[in-house]
Design an enzyme around this catalytic site. Structure first.
Site, PDB file in Angstrom:
ATOM      1  N   SER A 190      11.998  -1.191  -0.243  1.00 41.59           N
ATOM      2  CA  SER A 190      10.705  -1.296   0.435  1.00 41.59           C
ATOM      3  C   SER A 190       9.588  -1.276  -0.609  1.00 41.59           C
ATOM      4  CB  SER A 190      10.577  -0.149   1.446  1.00 41.59           C
ATOM      5  OG  SER A 190       9.487  -0.374   2.297  1.00 41.59           O
ATOM      6  N   ASN A 191       8.373  -1.021  -0.195  1.00 39.27           N
ATOM      7  CA  ASN A 191       7.251  -0.975  -1.139  1.00 39.27           C
ATOM      8  C   ASN A 191       6.232   0.056  -0.674  1.00 39.27           C
ATOM      9  OD1 ASN A 191       5.147  -2.332   0.576  1.00 39.27           O
ATOM     10  ND2 ASN A 191       6.686  -3.953   0.530  1.00 39.27           N
ATOM     11  N   ARG A 192       5.171   0.239  -1.446  1.00 43.50           N
ATOM     12  CA  ARG A 192       4.237   1.349  -1.232  1.00 43.50           C
ATOM     13  C   ARG A 192       3.144   1.068  -0.210  1.00 43.50           C
ATOM     14  NH1 ARG A 192       1.908   2.173  -6.884  1.00 43.50           N
ATOM     15  NH2 ARG A 192       0.299   3.141  -5.584  1.00 43.50           N
TER      16      ARG A 192
END
Ligand code: C5P
Length: 214
Positions: free
Chosen positions: A21-23
């Site tokens: 995933s990502n931030r």
């Protein structure tokens, strides 16, 4: 008036309990959906949201999704009668090529994870875009911001792109504030300085909607 906004990250499964995933916090997209409802209280605002931890803006219908593939399906399901699509989501560009059933067991060896491209949602949806629909993208970049944003706007047939310099720590991903340069396919350029995502969302949407009413 129907406004569709996407927000947050996507999660791409590795196995039953792990993902890539990502931030992205989802704040920019949630603020855009809240602004959509504020400007068009009698219209419909749909927020297609990856997994985030934010309150749902009043009057907004949320469609929860996990992966890029889910988000594509949700956008396809909502787009035909929409007037405006704003893709503020940080869609994963790659996903594991195979999803391991159950939990991957560790061993003494290194592990190689093969990744494949996810669908580019805006690019796919641009193929079925109707002439009166307004599509807006975000370009989060750490270098060559404006040039890359203009390339994306052309490739994805967007009407507007919000070029977002995410190199400074005080803006963009996970931050309460943001600054963007809004670029129009008609050559317009509006620089919005650093401000809260709530304020910025209203300014972006006001600019986009003033174009429709002209
Ligand atoms: O090409 P890039 O990922 O930088 O483009 C960013 C824009 O495209 C954003 O509006 C994002 O929501 C959208 N996007 C998409 N599908 C992807 C990746 C990004 O629609 N797979």
């Amino acid at each position: 008036m129907k406004i569709v906004v996407t927000a947050g990250p996507t999660r791409e499964k590795i196995d039953h309990i792990r993902y890539i995933s990502n931030r992205s916090s989802g704040r920019m997209g949630y603020a855009l959906a809240a602004a959509g409802k504020k400007f068009c209280p009698d219209g419909e605002t749909v927020l297609i949201s990856g997994p985030v931890n934010l309150p749902i803006p009043d009057g907004v219908r949320v469609v929860p999704v996990e992966s890029a593939e889910d988000m594509l399906a949700a956008v396809k399901a909502e787009i035909s009668n929409a007037n405006i699509l704003i893709m503020a989501a940080a869609v994963a560009d790659y996903r594991p090529a195979t999803v391991f059933p159950g939990k991957i067991k560790k061993s003494g060896d290194d592990m190689v994870l093969k990744l494949e491209r996810t669908p580019d949602i805006l690019f796919e949806i641009s193929q079925i875009k109707k002439p009166d629909q307004i599509f807006v993208g975000f370009a989060a970049e750490t270098e060559e911001l404006i040039g890359r944003a203009i390339d994306k706007m052309r490739r994805k047939k967007l009407d507007w792109i919000a070029a977002n310099d995410i190199a400074p720590a005080d803006r963009g991903f996970e931050s309460a504030d943001n600054a963007v340069t809004l670029l129009g396919a008609n050559g317009e350029r509006v620089d919005f300085p650093l401000m809260s995502k709530g304020e910025l969302a209203e300014k972006i949407l006001a600019r986009i909607m003033s174009g429709i009413k002209k």
